[in-house]
Enzyme design. Structure first.
Site, PDB file in Angstrom:
ATOM      1  N   GLU A  33      53.321  46.397  33.755  1.00 35.60           N
ATOM      2  CA  GLU A  33      54.186  47.465  33.254  1.00 35.60           C
ATOM      3  C   GLU A  33      55.123  47.834  34.398  1.00 35.60           C
ATOM      4  O   GLU A  33      54.655  48.097  35.515  1.00 35.60           O
ATOM      5  CB  GLU A  33      53.354  48.679  32.833  1.00 35.60           C
ATOM      6  CG  GLU A  33      54.272  49.761  32.308  1.00 35.60           C
ATOM      7  CD  GLU A  33      53.564  51.000  31.789  1.00 35.60           C
ATOM      8  OE1 GLU A  33      52.319  51.025  31.751  1.00 35.60           O
ATOM      9  OE2 GLU A  33      54.281  51.949  31.449  1.00 35.60           O
ATOM     10  N   ARG A 258      38.393  43.465  38.124  1.00 34.36           N
ATOM     11  CA  ARG A 258      39.567  43.786  38.913  1.00 34.36           C
ATOM     12  C   ARG A 258      39.201  43.787  40.395  1.00 34.36           C
ATOM     13  O   ARG A 258      38.030  43.891  40.755  1.00 34.36           O
ATOM     14  CB  ARG A 258      40.154  45.133  38.497  1.00 34.36           C
ATOM     15  CG  ARG A 258      39.240  46.308  38.779  1.00 34.36           C
ATOM     16  CD  ARG A 258      39.771  47.616  38.191  1.00 34.36           C
ATOM     17  NE  ARG A 258      40.942  48.098  38.882  1.00 34.36           N
ATOM     18  CZ  ARG A 258      42.146  48.226  38.300  1.00 34.36           C
ATOM     19  NH1 ARG A 258      42.323  47.897  37.040  1.00 34.36           N
ATOM     20  NH2 ARG A 258      43.169  48.686  38.982  1.00 34.36           N
ATOM     21  N   LYS A 268      48.493  52.370  40.652  1.00 39.55           N
ATOM     22  CA  LYS A 268      49.928  52.606  40.793  1.00 39.55           C
ATOM     23  C   LYS A 268      50.236  54.100  40.810  1.00 39.55           C
ATOM     24  O   LYS A 268      51.120  54.549  41.524  1.00 39.55           O
ATOM     25  CB  LYS A 268      50.668  51.936  39.629  1.00 39.55           C
ATOM     26  CG  LYS A 268      51.175  50.564  39.990  1.00 39.55           C
ATOM     27  CD  LYS A 268      52.042  49.993  38.890  1.00 39.55           C
ATOM     28  CE  LYS A 268      51.214  49.409  37.779  1.00 39.55           C
ATOM     29  NZ  LYS A 268      52.000  48.738  36.739  1.00 39.55           N
TER      30      LYS A 268
HETATM   31  P1  ATP Z   1      47.188  50.304  37.807  1.00 40.76           P
HETATM   32  O1  ATP Z   1      45.820  50.644  37.342  1.00 40.76           O
HETATM   33  O2  ATP Z   1      47.322  50.099  39.265  1.00 40.76           O
HETATM   34  O3  ATP Z   1      48.248  51.206  37.218  1.00 40.76           O
HETATM   35  P2  ATP Z   1      47.711  48.511  35.716  1.00 40.76           P
HETATM   36  O4  ATP Z   1      46.621  47.655  35.214  1.00 40.76           O
HETATM   37  O5  ATP Z   1      48.104  49.673  34.908  1.00 40.76           O
HETATM   38  O6  ATP Z   1      47.429  48.869  37.215  1.00 40.76           O
HETATM   39  P3  ATP Z   1      49.719  46.676  35.021  1.00 40.76           P
HETATM   40  O7  ATP Z   1      51.128  46.665  35.437  1.00 40.76           O
HETATM   41  O8  ATP Z   1      49.405  46.955  33.621  1.00 40.76           O
HETATM   42  O9  ATP Z   1      49.003  47.681  35.982  1.00 40.76           O
HETATM   43  O10 ATP Z   1      49.010  45.355  35.492  1.00 40.76           O
HETATM   44  C1  ATP Z   1      49.470  44.057  35.217  1.00 40.76           C
HETATM   45  C2  ATP Z   1      48.318  43.112  35.265  1.00 40.76           C
HETATM   46  O11 ATP Z   1      47.673  43.172  36.539  1.00 40.76           O
HETATM   47  C3  ATP Z   1      47.278  43.489  34.240  1.00 40.76           C
HETATM   48  O12 ATP Z   1      46.890  42.318  33.545  1.00 40.76           O
HETATM   49  C4  ATP Z   1      46.159  44.056  35.031  1.00 40.76           C
HETATM   50  O13 ATP Z   1      44.923  43.806  34.421  1.00 40.76           O
HETATM   51  C5  ATP Z   1      46.297  43.351  36.376  1.00 40.76           C
HETATM   52  N1  ATP Z   1      45.747  44.178  37.440  1.00 40.76           N
HETATM   53  C6  ATP Z   1      46.091  45.443  37.766  1.00 40.76           C
HETATM   54  N2  ATP Z   1      45.341  45.917  38.767  1.00 40.76           N
HETATM   55  C7  ATP Z   1      44.487  44.913  39.112  1.00 40.76           C
HETATM   56  C8  ATP Z   1      43.438  44.776  40.081  1.00 40.76           C
HETATM   57  N3  ATP Z   1      43.106  45.770  40.908  1.00 40.76           N
HETATM   58  N4  ATP Z   1      42.779  43.602  40.139  1.00 40.76           N
HETATM   59  C9  ATP Z   1      43.102  42.593  39.310  1.00 40.76           C
HETATM   60  N5  ATP Z   1      44.063  42.651  38.385  1.00 40.76           N
HETATM   61  C10 ATP Z   1      44.753  43.798  38.267  1.00 40.76           C
HETATM   62 MG    MG Z   2      48.284  48.233  32.431  1.00 43.08          MG
HETATM   63 MG    MG Z   3      48.290  51.776  34.925  1.00 44.60          MG
END
Ligand code: ATP
Ligand code: MG
Ligand code: MG
Length: 549
Positions: A33, A258, A268
């Site tokens: 995102e 993760r 984020k």
């Molecule tokens: P955050 O929790 O930091 O906001 P998010 O999952 O909302 O992260 P996205 O932009 O949706 O952020 O993430 C894009 C991809 O990266 C998703 O498929 C997510 O599962 C993966 N991802 C995010 N954080 C991690 C992590 N700590 N380890 C592995 N994969 C991750």
């Molecule tokens: Mg996400």
């Molecule tokens: Mg998020």
């Protein structure tokens, strides 16, 4: 690529390829995102998704999951593209956007309504919560659940036309208010938001929810294996319900653990808070666990890929020691970075017996273990700088540096012996008078033994530089845990940055390229800052792990 060790996901794909489930095709996607910069956790997902595509000669899409326009921006989109490319990966075709599919998604929603599988609901947020029930109690059906298809279609169209205000109505999937899985209790799939979108402008005032968008975007793109983190396990039944109900092709969602790193925050939202509240200097501050921060800190793409490979892919959550990440860059720079001499806290040394006006040039190798790295010229003269920490008038036991009447070797140069320490009125040593032994260039002295080897620069030839000594941003192993009276901000390491403005470095470093990494002899690994025009070096990592376990 197939020679690399597999994991539980490659086992699933191998099996699919045997049975021909997806026609032997592998298409993955990385779906960020664009609401912030990518961090080291995303790197794991990037390496995994693009790595699978490479392993199976398939492809990986970069897709922006852009269904929350208020929180997203083009700046984030650009940074994400830059970071994925920098990590060394190539996506298939142009980057994709969930918003590319808004038209199709709207049509799919209409299709659900026509099938009696979605309805417009006017409960407000509070009532919605109340009707949803809890883990222990089933929910209650919304009074709007049994609207006619015609009425639902008409209101949904009016929602699209802007006849409703934000939050007034939503479109919900009609699944099961008594499901033990709360995600299946008639989840919202569309909401009204009168807000400008960075890709679609003002074309839409209804936006699809993540759970509805994600599975359908996967299906539209023909993704075969939709790899995501474990917290989406409970969403998989919804993912499958939407695709099955609409009868589309059916990508397989697979969840993995993760990445969690100790001494680090990877959310984020929290990283954005660090930036917005100016606890750090922007998303690419070298202390940030963002990919852009790591890059500016001096991490190489190779070291991050190696790290991601080593931590592996599993199905159970764990916390990885940040020391493993530091080890990965140390290993890369030890093997590949040129050596140089930089005196961080200079103190002057005068060689009393060295001829006035004389200058020499020493040729020293750039890398002790790699001849191909070549050699460089280091000038030498009567006045030098050494690090203040390399002299002690009253040395502790086992002192391996300079002291009164003691001898040390200057790296790549002569052996010197200290005769006198000159002090200021406050009693601080400000200058050392030493003698050099002219017979010791590359040769051991006769009759005495130097205590150690220290680095130095010629005072006349040295170049001024600024050095940022970075350390871990948090001094607590679990800054992100739930504490009664503390937040992650309470654990910011007050010593995460020390700025040294009077460093003296050897003149060859004038040619350092922005971002280039070095081992400053005896000091650690540093890189020239990517942004600053002047000669500014960032400490990437110390020579050895100095954090007590
Ligand atoms: P955050 O929790 O930091 O906001 P998010 O999952 O909302 O992260 P996205 O932009 O949706 O952020 O993430 C894009 C991809 O990266 C998703 O498929 C997510 O599962 C993966 N991802 C995010 N954080 C991690 C992590 N700590 N380890 C592995 N994969 C991750
Ligand atoms: Mg996400
Ligand atoms: Mg998020």
């Amino acid at each position: 690529e197939t020679s690399k060790p597999g994991n539980f996901i490659t086992q699933i794909i191998d099996k699919d390829n045997e049975t021909g489930k997806h026609g032997g095709k592998v298409l993955t996607r990385f779906p960020p995102e664009p609401n912030g910069y990518l961090h080291i956790g995303h790197a794991k997902s990037i390496c995994l998704n693009f790595g699978l595509a490479q392993r199976y000669q398939g492809q990986c899409n970069l897709r922006f999951d852009d269904t929350n326009p208020e929180k997203e921006s083009v700046e984030y989109i650009e940074s994400i593209k830059r970071d994925v490319e920098w990590l060394g990966f190539e996506w298939k075709d142009e980057p994709k956007f969930a918003s590319d599919y808004f038209g199709q998604l709207y049509d799919f929603a209409v299709q659900l309504i026509k099938a009696g599988k979605a309805y417009v609901c006017e409960l407000n947020a509070e009532q919605m919560r109340e009707y949803r029930g809890t883990l222990k109690e089933p929910g209650k059906n919304s009074p709007f659940r049994d609207r006619s298809v015609e009425e639902n279609l008409a209101i949904f169209e009016d929602m699209k036309k802007g006849k409703y205000a934000d939050g007034e109505v939503v479109l919900r999937a009609k699944i099961d208010m008594a499901s033990p899985n709360i995600n299946l209790r008639d989840p919202i799939i569309y909401r009204v938001r009168h807000v400008h979108h960075h890709q679609t402008g003002d074309q839409w005032c209804v936006y699809p929810m993540y759970d509805f968008t994600h599975c359908l975007s996967d299906a539209i793109e023909g993704v075969t294996h939709s790899v995501c983190t474990l917290e989406f396990q409970d969403h998989r039944p919804l993912y499958d319900w939407v695709l099955a109900t609409l009868g589309t092709v059916h990508p397989q969602q697979i969840e993995f653990a993760r990445l969690n790193l100790n001494y680090t925050v990877t959310s984020k939202r929290k990283l954005k808070q660090l930036v917005d509240e100016q606890h750090v200097n922007g998303w690419d501050d070298p202390r940030m666990p963002t990919i852009s921060g790591l890059r500016r800190r001096g991490y190489t793409a190779l070291s991050i890929r190696n790290f991601c490979e080593r931590i592996g892919v599993t199905k159970s959550d764990s916390v990885v020691d940040v020391g493993m990440l530091e080890h990965a860059i140390r290993e890369d720079l030890d093997a590949n970075a040129n050596r140089a001499m930089a005196v961080l806290n200079p103190i002057k040394v005068v060689l009393t017996n060295y001829p006035e006006g004389k200058e020499e040039i020493f040729t020293v190798s750039n890398h002790p273990k790699n001849e191909a790295a070549g050699q460089r010229q280091v000038p030498f003269s009567k006045e030098l700088y050494i690090d203040a920490a390399d002299f002690a008038e009253v040395p502790p036991r086992k002192w391996k540096r300079l002291t009164l009447e003691g001898a040390v070797r200057l790296r790549g140069g002569y052996v010197i012996t200290c005769d006198e320490a000159i002090k200021n009125d406050a009693g601080d040593v400000i200058e050392l008078h030493c003698r050099y032994d002219e017979n010791t260039l590359g040769v051991n002295p006769e009759g005495y033994k130097p205590k150690g080897v220290i680095h130095w620069v010629s005072a006349k030839h040295a170049v001024d530089a600024s050095v940022n000594l970075y350390d871990r941003l948090f001094d607590n192993e679990a800054p992100d845990a739930n504490y009664e009276d503390k937040t992650f901000l309470d654990f910011i390491n007050p010593e995460s940055l020390t700025v040294l403005t009077s460093a003296k470095v050897e003149p060859s470093l004038l040619e350092a390229e922005k971002g280039q990494g070095f081992q400053f002899e005896r000091e650690g690994y540093f890189c020239r800052d990517l942004k600053e025009e002047g000669l500014v070096f960032n400490r990437t990592v110390t020579l050895r792990d100095s954090w007590a376990k």
